[in-house]
Design a protein around this motif. Structure first.
Motif, PDB file in Angstrom:
ATOM      1  N   CYS A   1     -11.208  15.255  17.928  1.00  0.00           N
ATOM      2  CA  CYS A   1     -10.832  14.035  18.643  1.00  0.00           C
ATOM      3  C   CYS A   1     -10.312  14.392  20.039  1.00  0.00           C
ATOM      4  O   CYS A   1      -9.483  15.302  20.184  1.00  0.00           O
ATOM      5  N   PRO A   2     -10.770  13.692  21.112  1.00  0.00           N
ATOM      6  CA  PRO A   2     -10.298  13.979  22.479  1.00  0.00           C
ATOM      7  C   PRO A   2      -8.797  13.759  22.660  1.00  0.00           C
ATOM      8  O   PRO A   2      -8.201  14.283  23.604  1.00  0.00           O
ATOM      9  N   SER A   3      -8.162  12.994  21.765  1.00  0.00           N
ATOM     10  CA  SER A   3      -6.725  12.743  21.880  1.00  0.00           C
ATOM     11  C   SER A   3      -5.886  13.909  21.389  1.00  0.00           C
ATOM     12  O   SER A   3      -4.652  13.839  21.424  1.00  0.00           O
TER      13      SER A   3
ATOM     14  N   GLY B   1     -14.695   6.243  16.228  1.00  0.00           N
ATOM     15  CA  GLY B   1     -13.244   6.247  16.138  1.00  0.00           C
ATOM     16  C   GLY B   1     -12.743   7.602  15.685  1.00  0.00           C
ATOM     17  O   GLY B   1     -13.490   8.583  15.656  1.00  0.00           O
ATOM     18  N   CYS B   2     -11.477   7.663  15.321  1.00  0.00           N
ATOM     19  CA  CYS B   2     -10.852   8.918  14.895  1.00  0.00           C
ATOM     20  C   CYS B   2     -10.594   8.883  13.396  1.00  0.00           C
ATOM     21  O   CYS B   2     -10.269   7.833  12.827  1.00  0.00           O
ATOM     22  N   SER B   3     -10.714  10.044  12.771  1.00  0.00           N
ATOM     23  CA  SER B   3     -10.470  10.132  11.332  1.00  0.00           C
ATOM     24  C   SER B   3      -8.996   9.943  10.998  1.00  0.00           C
ATOM     25  O   SER B   3      -8.652   9.701   9.839  1.00  0.00           O
ATOM     26  N   ASN B   4      -8.109  10.049  12.013  1.00  0.00           N
ATOM     27  CA  ASN B   4      -6.673   9.875  11.783  1.00  0.00           C
ATOM     28  C   ASN B   4      -6.205   8.436  11.997  1.00  0.00           C
ATOM     29  O   ASN B   4      -5.000   8.180  12.040  1.00  0.00           O
TER      30      ASN B   4
ATOM     31  N   PRO C   1      -4.885   4.901  11.178  1.00  0.00           N
ATOM     32  CA  PRO C   1      -4.398   4.180  12.376  1.00  0.00           C
ATOM     33  C   PRO C   1      -3.412   4.970  13.233  1.00  0.00           C
ATOM     34  O   PRO C   1      -2.917   4.449  14.227  1.00  0.00           O
ATOM     35  N   ASN C   2      -3.102   6.223  12.850  1.00  0.00           N
ATOM     36  CA  ASN C   2      -2.166   6.996  13.668  1.00  0.00           C
ATOM     37  C   ASN C   2      -2.749   7.311  15.037  1.00  0.00           C
ATOM     38  O   ASN C   2      -2.016   7.458  16.020  1.00  0.00           O
ATOM     39  N   CYS C   3      -4.074   7.436  15.106  1.00  0.00           N
ATOM     40  CA  CYS C   3      -4.739   7.687  16.387  1.00  0.00           C
ATOM     41  C   CYS C   3      -5.664   6.516  16.690  1.00  0.00           C
ATOM     42  O   CYS C   3      -6.458   6.114  15.832  1.00  0.00           O
TER      43      CYS C   3
END
Length: 241
Positions: free
Chosen positions: A197-199, A217-220, A222-224
């Motif tokens: 993830c770029p974040s 989206g991100c696998s994390n 709703p944290n990410c």
């Protein structure tokens, strides 16, 4: 159970039955006096073919053979392979016809000795094996096979059984088709996804489904909250989150 008494027409080798694998083979121990050692070897029946364990009648054929020779000793008529001239096949198995030794039955008048039993013929006549015609066994094998089919014994009680060699072919074809089947895209294997993830949250990019369609989206979640559009040149995978 039908018993077939038949004396072998040549010299035999007596061996113990250690374990029955299936309806046409077992594990034995053979002594080599010259080398003062004992080796475990597999015996493959020469003129019959029983169902594979995974097909109809396979387990029943193995259990039937176990009930006849399990834990006993048998006399082997060892066959010579026509293609190699040896007594073992390409898998290192001894090819032989097993006979259950005869025994003396006492009586008030005189002891009666029973003849040895041809285990191959008993497997065939009781309906738990096919005959390998290409190896030219005695005609009595074909008589036993026709008798089992006529009286619907063993596997012949049903019409949906197939020859073991055809079963092996089907398994081989299915295995090859599976090996050449193209891999379907999954959530974590897609051309437009980044491995991380770029974040820098420790997650990875995945395809998600929202109100307006699929997006990255991100696998994390709703944290990410990282998200972006899917590239127009890449189709969305079937599986979505």
């Amino acid at each position: 159970m039908l018993i077939v008494e038949q004396a072998p027409n040549c010299q035999t080798l007596r061996v113990p039955v250690v374990k029955v694998f299936d309806g046409d083979g077992f594990l034995t121990k053979i002594e080599f006096p010259r080398h003062r050692e004992t080796a475990e070897m597999t015996v493959r029946f020469g003129f019959i073919d029983a169902p594979e364990i995974g097909q109809l009648g396979g387990v029943e054929a193995r259990d039937f053979l176990t009930s006849i020779i399990g834990g006993k000793s048998v006399d082997l008529v060892i066959l010579t392979k026509m293609d190699t001239g040896g007594i073992v096949d390409k898998y290192g198995r001894i090819v032989a016809v097993p006979f259950l030794p005869g025994k003396s039955i006492p009586s008030p008048w005189v002891a009666r000795a029973t003849l040895p039993r041809n285990i191959e013929l008993e497997m065939v006549v009781n309906g738990w094996a096919w005959v390998l015609d290409r190896y030219c066994p005695d005609e009595i094998y074909n008589h036993a096979l026709r008798d089992a089919q006529q009286h619907q014994r063993g596997i012949w009680a049903r019409d949906d059984n197939i020859h073991p060699w055809e079963y092996k072919k089907q398994r081989y074809r299915a295995k090859r088709q599976k090996a050449h089947r193209p891999e379907q895209p999954t959530l974590f294997h897609h051309a437009s996804l980044r491995e991380y993830c770029p974040s820098a949250c420790g997650g990875r990019e995945v395809i998600r489904s929202g109100k307006f369609g699929n997006f990255v989206g991100c696998s994390n979640f709703p944290n990410c909250r990282h998200s972006r559009k899917i590239s127009n040149t890449v189709q969305s995978p079937v599986q979505t989150l």
